[in-house]
Design a protein around this motif. Structure first.
Motif, PDB file in Angstrom:
ATOM      1  N   ARG A 117      47.369 -12.819   3.494  1.00  0.00           N
ATOM      2  CA  ARG A 117      48.735 -12.514   3.047  1.00  0.00           C
ATOM      3  C   ARG A 117      48.742 -11.445   1.960  1.00  0.00           C
ATOM      4  N   ASN A 118      47.740 -11.457   1.104  1.00  0.00           N
ATOM      5  CA  ASN A 118      47.816 -10.656  -0.118  1.00  0.00           C
ATOM      6  C   ASN A 118      46.996  -9.370  -0.132  1.00  0.00           C
ATOM      7  N   ARG A 119      45.947  -9.255   0.664  1.00  0.00           N
ATOM      8  CA  ARG A 119      44.998  -8.160   0.476  1.00  0.00           C
ATOM      9  C   ARG A 119      45.096  -6.980   1.436  1.00  0.00           C
ATOM     10  N   PRO A 120      45.366  -7.186   2.734  1.00  0.00           N
ATOM     11  CA  PRO A 120      45.194  -6.062   3.673  1.00  0.00           C
ATOM     12  C   PRO A 120      46.237  -4.953   3.502  1.00  0.00           C
ATOM     13  N   PRO A 130      57.365 -10.910   1.962  1.00  0.00           N
ATOM     14  CA  PRO A 130      58.192 -10.068   1.091  1.00  0.00           C
ATOM     15  C   PRO A 130      57.463  -9.622  -0.166  1.00  0.00           C
ATOM     16  N   ARG A 131      56.507 -10.438  -0.618  1.00  0.00           N
ATOM     17  CA  ARG A 131      55.737 -10.096  -1.815  1.00  0.00           C
ATOM     18  C   ARG A 131      54.269 -10.426  -1.573  1.00  0.00           C
ATOM     19  N   SER A 132      53.382  -9.679  -2.210  1.00  0.00           N
ATOM     20  CA  SER A 132      51.959  -9.972  -2.138  1.00  0.00           C
ATOM     21  C   SER A 132      51.313  -9.477  -3.421  1.00  0.00           C
ATOM     22  N   GLU A 140      55.152  -5.689  -4.654  1.00  0.00           N
ATOM     23  CA  GLU A 140      56.331  -5.795  -3.804  1.00  0.00           C
ATOM     24  C   GLU A 140      56.575  -4.484  -3.077  1.00  0.00           C
ATOM     25  N   GLY A 141      56.747  -4.587  -1.756  1.00  0.00           N
ATOM     26  CA  GLY A 141      57.006  -3.382  -0.965  1.00  0.00           C
ATOM     27  C   GLY A 141      55.781  -2.538  -0.683  1.00  0.00           C
ATOM     28  N   ALA A 142      54.573  -3.035  -1.029  1.00  0.00           N
ATOM     29  CA  ALA A 142      53.359  -2.264  -0.758  1.00  0.00           C
ATOM     30  C   ALA A 142      53.220  -2.042   0.742  1.00  0.00           C
ATOM     31  N   PRO A 143      52.885  -0.824   1.171  1.00  0.00           N
ATOM     32  CA  PRO A 143      52.828  -0.539   2.608  1.00  0.00           C
ATOM     33  C   PRO A 143      51.705  -1.298   3.301  1.00  0.00           C
ATOM     34  N   ARG A 144      51.995  -1.740   4.497  1.00  0.00           N
ATOM     35  CA  ARG A 144      50.993  -2.414   5.325  1.00  0.00           C
ATOM     36  C   ARG A 144      51.241  -2.001   6.768  1.00  0.00           C
ATOM     37  N   ARG A 145      50.283  -1.344   7.349  1.00  0.00           N
ATOM     38  CA  ARG A 145      50.416  -0.904   8.728  1.00  0.00           C
ATOM     39  C   ARG A 145      49.867  -1.983   9.658  1.00  0.00           C
TER      40      ARG A 145
END
Length: 417
Positions: A135-138, A163-165, A169-174
């Motif tokens: 949930r938090n790293r990739p 929504p948060r990691s 907040e809002g960090a991009p994740r492809r």
């Protein structure tokens, strides 16, 4: 009208994600999901409130009579098969005790997917993540063979697109999906690949990451430029997460795909950080395997006919044993949903949640559902956390553990020795 009772932060036992944020309303034995649940959870919590009586060959009887008949069948059995095994931790501990006492074989209904992963891990090793880490790293996620929603309906909401990691907040994740039907969620890039070519595609990815020059035929496995693009994305990611659900991928030799994915993760960790998230099937398959491993020293598909654990991951598959006529009694355990037992012309003991109809053959012992009718614990797909489940309604139905403990007590009684 029965009193209305509302519970929050309820753990759902109906998939291996074990979401722990549901709202549940209880009115007597009727349950309803009021918040957070997926469609699978809503249907499962709202299932029939019936509390049927046990039966023998379709004839209703007392629980004691059914247990006596089941004990007679097991006492006469030379090689019983304990299959299905959809139960909580306490239920599986009781299964283990009974299997050891009767020299039985253990296999879970979701074992095909489980063993695709276990055999890969035993063969080459792997790097895997907890749900919290996933949930938090990739910053890049590769979904292989599907979007994961068949195994875990709330995977994207709870894990892959929170929504948060910790990345902010809002960090991009492809998120890119390789193969399978296109995911229904927004923001997933889909790369078509037939299921029977996934193994080749992953092998080609490994080749590119190793710096190999691939023939045109390898690049033709995927749409133009897709193979190079995936290799670049994996190479450049700060933290890549590879997700697959072996039990949901329709291809032969799924263990080879899992092995290639495990090797891919090792390749990526040689130069950066990457982890896998293998998604397990339902029925607490991870938990039942954990109990088997810590009590016997080996995983499921283990037998006790010789008095010691005999681990046979290929030979002790339920379908193979039944087709060959290798076992003489079937004990079918389905404690979460009323899954039908496989067809088999042999004595049957059915320890299941209430069925739609009383079976015409065999001993039928209805049981309650962990997380609805009684408390217990189930393991998440990442295998590191046992989630506690509660009793949400009054119930006359016993737990699987209670039924099997009474059954073993009858077998152990002095009058049988």
């Amino acid at each position: 009208m029965p009193e209305r009772v509302v519970s929050s932060d309820v753990v759902c036992p109906f998939c291996a994600l074990a979401c722990d944020d549901l709202g549940i309303e209880a009115r007597g034995r009727a349950l309803r999901v009021t918040a957070k649940g997926c469609e699978r959870a809503k249907a499962a919590f709202a299932r029939s409130t019936a509390e049927p009586e046990p039966a023998i060959d379709g004839r209703p009887c007392s629980r004691g009579e059914a247990l006596d008949r089941a004990a007679d069948l097991l006492a006469a059995s030379r090689l019983p098969l304990f299959a299905g095994l959809a139960t909580d931790t306490a239920g599986m501990r009781a299964v283990m005790a009974l299997a050891e006492a009767t020299g039985g074989i253990l296999d879970h209904a979701q074992a095909p997917g489980l063993f695709a992963n276990l055999l890969a891990m035993q063969s080459v090793g792997w790097f895997t993540a907890t749900l919290a880490e996933a949930r938090n790293r990739p910053d890049f996620v590769l979904l292989v063979g599907g979007d994961g929603s068949e195994a875990a309906p709330r995977l994207h909401e709870r894990v892959l697109r929170p929504p948060r990691s910790l990345r902010g907040e809002g960090a991009p994740r492809r998120i890119v999906q390789l193969g399978g039907a296109p995911g229904t969620g927004a923001g997933i890039e889909h790369v078509p690949c037939p299921a029977d070519r996934l193994l080749e595609a992953v092998g080609a990815l490994r080749g590119l990451l190793a710096g190999a020059r691939l023939p045109k035929a390898a690049h033709a496995l995927l749409p133009e430029g897709a193979l190079d693009g995936l290799a670049s994305a994996l190479r450049e990611a700060d933290y890549a997460l590879v997700v697959w659900a072996a039990g949901a991928i329709g291809m032969p030799h799924r263990e080879l795909l899992a092995e290639h994915l495990a090797e891919l993760l090792k390749d990526l960790n040689a130069r950066g950080r990457a982890a896998g998230l293998p998604l397990a099937g339902p029925g607490n398959v991870i938990g039942t395997n954990q109990v088997c491993a810590w009590q016997s020293g080996v995983p499921l598909r283990t037998g006790f006919a010789g008095g010691v654990p005999d681990y046979q991951p290929h030979r002790f598959a339920t379908d193979s044993l039944l087709a060959a006529g290798s076992v003489d009694t079937l004990v079918w355990i389905s404690g979460f949903t009323p899954a039908p037992a496989p067809a088999a012309d042999l004595p049957r003991i059915l320890v299941t949640t209430p069925l739609d109809a009383v079976p015409a053959q065999g001993v039928y012992l209805p049981v309650g559902t962990p997380g609805l009718d009684h408390e217990g614990s189930v393991y998440r797909t990442d295998s590191v956390v046992a989630m506690p489940v509660r009793a949400l309604r009054p119930s006359r139905l016993p737990a699987v553990a209670e039924v099997l403990e009474h059954l073993k007590a009858r077998l152990d009684a002095p009058t049988r020795t």
